[in-house]
Design a protein around this motif. Structure first.
Motif, mmCIF file in Angstrom:
data_model
loop_
_atom_site.group_PDB
_atom_site.id
_atom_site.type_symbol
_atom_site.label_atom_id
_atom_site.label_comp_id
_atom_site.label_asym_id
_atom_site.label_seq_id
_atom_site.Cartn_x
_atom_site.Cartn_y
_atom_site.Cartn_z
ATOM 1 N N LYS A 55 4.958 -28.765 -28.094
ATOM 2 C CA LYS A 55 5.459 -28.982 -26.730
ATOM 3 C C LYS A 55 6.850 -28.354 -26.569
ATOM 4 O O LYS A 55 7.146 -27.760 -25.528
ATOM 5 C CB LYS A 55 5.521 -30.484 -26.395
ATOM 6 N N LYS A 56 7.674 -28.482 -27.599
ATOM 7 C CA LYS A 56 9.012 -27.896 -27.562
ATOM 8 C C LYS A 56 8.912 -26.374 -27.455
ATOM 9 O O LYS A 56 9.615 -25.757 -26.650
ATOM 10 C CB LYS A 56 9.781 -28.287 -28.826
ATOM 11 N N PHE A 57 8.033 -25.765 -28.243
ATOM 12 C CA PHE A 57 7.835 -24.314 -28.204
ATOM 13 C C PHE A 57 7.339 -23.879 -26.828
ATOM 14 O O PHE A 57 7.846 -22.918 -26.246
ATOM 15 C CB PHE A 57 6.844 -23.893 -29.298
ATOM 16 N N GLU A 58 6.343 -24.601 -26.289
ATOM 17 C CA GLU A 58 5.810 -24.277 -24.963
ATOM 18 C C GLU A 58 6.905 -24.415 -23.903
ATOM 19 O O GLU A 58 7.009 -23.591 -22.993
ATOM 20 C CB GLU A 58 4.623 -25.180 -24.632
ATOM 21 N N SER A 59 7.708 -25.464 -24.040
ATOM 22 C CA SER A 59 8.805 -25.684 -23.096
ATOM 23 C C SER A 59 9.831 -24.558 -23.178
ATOM 24 O O SER A 59 10.307 -24.059 -22.151
ATOM 25 C CB SER A 59 9.469 -27.032 -23.402
ATOM 26 N N GLU A 60 10.174 -24.132 -24.396
ATOM 27 C CA GLU A 60 11.113 -23.020 -24.586
ATOM 28 C C GLU A 60 10.549 -21.734 -23.983
ATOM 29 O O GLU A 60 11.277 -20.975 -23.339
ATOM 30 C CB GLU A 60 11.406 -22.805 -26.078
ATOM 31 N N GLN A 61 9.258 -21.490 -24.208
ATOM 32 C CA GLN A 61 8.633 -20.289 -23.647
ATOM 33 C C GLN A 61 8.680 -20.320 -22.118
ATOM 34 O O GLN A 61 8.986 -19.320 -21.483
ATOM 35 C CB GLN A 61 7.186 -20.161 -24.117
ATOM 36 N N LEU A 62 8.365 -21.465 -21.549
ATOM 37 C CA LEU A 62 8.384 -21.606 -20.101
ATOM 38 C C LEU A 62 9.807 -21.405 -19.568
ATOM 39 O O LEU A 62 10.010 -20.693 -18.571
ATOM 40 C CB LEU A 62 7.842 -22.978 -19.691
ATOM 41 N N LYS A 63 10.768 -22.013 -20.249
ATOM 42 C CA LYS A 63 12.176 -21.877 -19.842
ATOM 43 C C LYS A 63 12.592 -20.406 -19.923
ATOM 44 O O LYS A 63 13.197 -19.873 -18.989
ATOM 45 C CB LYS A 63 13.075 -22.732 -20.726
ATOM 46 N N ASN A 64 12.256 -19.734 -21.034
ATOM 47 C CA ASN A 64 12.626 -18.323 -21.199
ATOM 48 C C ASN A 64 11.959 -17.449 -20.138
ATOM 49 O O ASN A 64 12.577 -16.527 -19.610
ATOM 50 C CB ASN A 64 12.272 -17.828 -22.604
ATOM 51 N N LYS A 65 10.699 -17.760 -19.824
ATOM 52 C CA LYS A 65 9.992 -17.005 -18.789
ATOM 53 C C LYS A 65 10.693 -17.177 -17.438
ATOM 54 O O LYS A 65 10.891 -16.208 -16.707
ATOM 55 C CB LYS A 65 8.542 -17.481 -18.703
ATOM 56 N N GLU A 66 11.078 -18.414 -17.126
ATOM 57 C CA GLU A 66 11.770 -18.678 -15.864
ATOM 58 C C GLU A 66 13.122 -17.976 -15.826
ATOM 59 O O GLU A 66 13.523 -17.441 -14.785
ATOM 60 C CB GLU A 66 11.935 -20.181 -15.651
ATOM 61 N N ILE A 67 13.822 -17.943 -16.965
ATOM 62 C CA ILE A 67 15.113 -17.255 -17.028
ATOM 63 C C ILE A 67 14.922 -15.765 -16.794
ATOM 64 O O ILE A 67 15.650 -15.152 -16.014
ATOM 65 C CB ILE A 67 15.812 -17.529 -18.382
ATOM 66 N N VAL A 68 13.930 -15.181 -17.464
ATOM 67 C CA VAL A 68 13.659 -13.742 -17.312
ATOM 68 C C VAL A 68 13.293 -13.439 -15.859
ATOM 69 O O VAL A 68 13.764 -12.444 -15.288
ATOM 70 C CB VAL A 68 12.547 -13.287 -18.289
ATOM 71 N N GLU A 69 12.466 -14.276 -15.254
ATOM 72 C CA GLU A 69 12.080 -14.049 -13.860
ATOM 73 C C GLU A 69 13.293 -14.170 -12.933
ATOM 74 O O GLU A 69 13.442 -13.374 -12.002
ATOM 75 C CB GLU A 69 10.986 -15.037 -13.446
ATOM 76 N N ALA A 70 14.164 -15.152 -13.214
ATOM 77 C CA ALA A 70 15.362 -15.331 -12.383
ATOM 78 C C ALA A 70 16.300 -14.136 -12.534
ATOM 79 O O ALA A 70 16.845 -13.633 -11.540
ATOM 80 C CB ALA A 70 16.085 -16.626 -12.762
ATOM 81 N N ILE A 71 16.465 -13.652 -13.762
ATOM 82 C CA ILE A 71 17.321 -12.486 -13.997
ATOM 83 C C ILE A 71 16.722 -11.265 -13.301
ATOM 84 O O ILE A 71 17.434 -10.493 -12.655
ATOM 85 C CB ILE A 71 17.509 -12.235 -15.506
ATOM 86 N N SER A 72 15.424 -11.100 -13.434
ATOM 87 C CA SER A 72 14.746 -9.964 -12.800
ATOM 88 C C SER A 72 14.912 -10.012 -11.283
ATOM 89 O O SER A 72 15.218 -8.992 -10.655
ATOM 90 C CB SER A 72 13.267 -9.977 -13.183
ATOM 91 N N LEU A 73 14.726 -11.180 -10.714
ATOM 92 C CA LEU A 73 14.886 -11.337 -9.268
ATOM 93 C C LEU A 73 16.333 -11.077 -8.857
ATOM 94 O O LEU A 73 16.583 -10.401 -7.849
ATOM 95 C CB LEU A 73 14.448 -12.741 -8.833
ATOM 96 N N SER A 74 17.273 -11.561 -9.658
ATOM 97 C CA SER A 74 18.693 -11.335 -9.357
ATOM 98 C C SER A 74 19.015 -9.852 -9.403
ATOM 99 O O SER A 74 19.703 -9.333 -8.526
ATOM 100 C CB SER A 74 19.585 -12.082 -10.358
ATOM 101 N N ARG A 75 18.521 -9.165 -10.434
ATOM 102 C CA ARG A 75 18.759 -7.720 -10.531
ATOM 103 C C ARG A 75 18.154 -6.988 -9.343
ATOM 104 O O ARG A 75 18.766 -6.087 -8.785
ATOM 105 C CB ARG A 75 18.170 -7.163 -11.827
ATOM 106 N N LYS A 76 16.943 -7.392 -8.972
ATOM 107 C CA LYS A 76 16.280 -6.754 -7.834
ATOM 108 C C LYS A 76 17.111 -6.966 -6.565
ATOM 109 O O LYS A 76 17.336 -6.019 -5.805
ATOM 110 C CB LYS A 76 14.880 -7.332 -7.661
ATOM 111 N N ASN A 77 17.578 -8.196 -6.371
ATOM 112 C CA ASN A 77 18.390 -8.497 -5.189
ATOM 113 C C ASN A 77 19.708 -7.731 -5.209
ATOM 114 O O ASN A 77 20.165 -7.239 -4.174
ATOM 115 C CB ASN A 77 18.645 -9.999 -5.078
ATOM 116 N N ILE A 78 20.317 -7.622 -6.401
ATOM 117 C CA ILE A 78 21.566 -6.862 -6.526
ATOM 118 C C ILE A 78 21.316 -5.401 -6.189
ATOM 119 O O ILE A 78 22.091 -4.777 -5.455
ATOM 120 C CB ILE A 78 22.161 -7.019 -7.948
ATOM 121 N N LEU A 79 20.219 -4.847 -6.723
ATOM 122 C CA LEU A 79 19.919 -3.440 -6.454
ATOM 123 C C LEU A 79 19.622 -3.201 -4.970
ATOM 124 O O LEU A 79 20.037 -2.189 -4.403
ATOM 125 C CB LEU A 79 18.757 -2.964 -7.320
#
Length: 190
Positions: A55-79
């Motif tokens: 569960k901890k691993f799945e939670s970390e993966q989900l958190k990392n995925k959300e972080i990557v998506e947020a960073i990607s969206l932020s970069r897209k918005n910045i661009l």
């Protein structure tokens, strides 16, 4: 000794032996239960730890995925914002360049630049909007001038008659170079 006493003694011996066997069996069962309990407890703990880690691993993966998506969206918005601001900036610069090309300061600027030319017999091309400037420059310089069919917002192009070299000093070309340089800007790693 009579039979009653013998029976009483035999009863005591049998009872004592039964008591000892009962205690031995009871202790054996008690030890088996304790050992089974410890074994089952260890297995249960191991399974629980594995579930928690999964569960901890799945939670970390989900958190990392959300972080990557947020960073990607932020970069897209910045661009997107950067592109919008760049377009607004260059639209404003274009307006200012066109305004400048219609001013008396523009005549002085072109005259100053042409004084620095030290090529032999250059042919100077002026923007299609610089018809008034042509007469002014022909009086001041011995160069050969002509008006272009295209509007490059001011400035000029120099054609060297002894070669096929063209030196582009047009405002349009200068602005394009500025846009290219502006595009070299890189986003920081977020």
């Amino acid at each position: 000794m009579d039979v009653q006493q013998k029976l009483s003694g035999f009863y005591k011996i049998v009872t004592s032996e039964a008591q000892k066997k009962r205690e031995k069996i009871f202790n054996q069962v008690k030890n088996d239960i304790k050992n089974n309990f410890e074994c089952n407890l260890q297995k249960s703990l191991k399974r629980a730890i594995e579930k928690v880690n999964t569960k901890k691993f799945e939670s970390e993966q989900l958190k990392n995925k959300e972080i990557v998506e947020a960073i990607s969206l932020s970069r897209k918005n910045i661009l997107l914002l950067r592109a919008k601001l760049k377009n607004e900036l260059f639209d404003e610069v274009e307006k200012k360049v066109i305004e400048f090309a219609k001013s008396h300061a523009y005549f002085e600027h072109i005259e100053s630049e042409l004084k620095k030319i030290n090529y032999e017999n250059p042919l100077i091309e002026l923007s299609s909007e610089d018809k008034d400037l042509l007469a002014y420059l022909q009086k001041k310089f011995p160069f050969e001038f002509f008006i272009s069919k295209e509007n490059f917002w001011g400035g000029y192009r120099i054609y060297l008659q002894n070669s096929k070299i063209v030196i582009d000093k047009s405002f349009l070309q200068r602005l394009e170079k500025s846009k290219e340089s502006f595009n070299e800007f890189k986003l920081p790693n977020l």
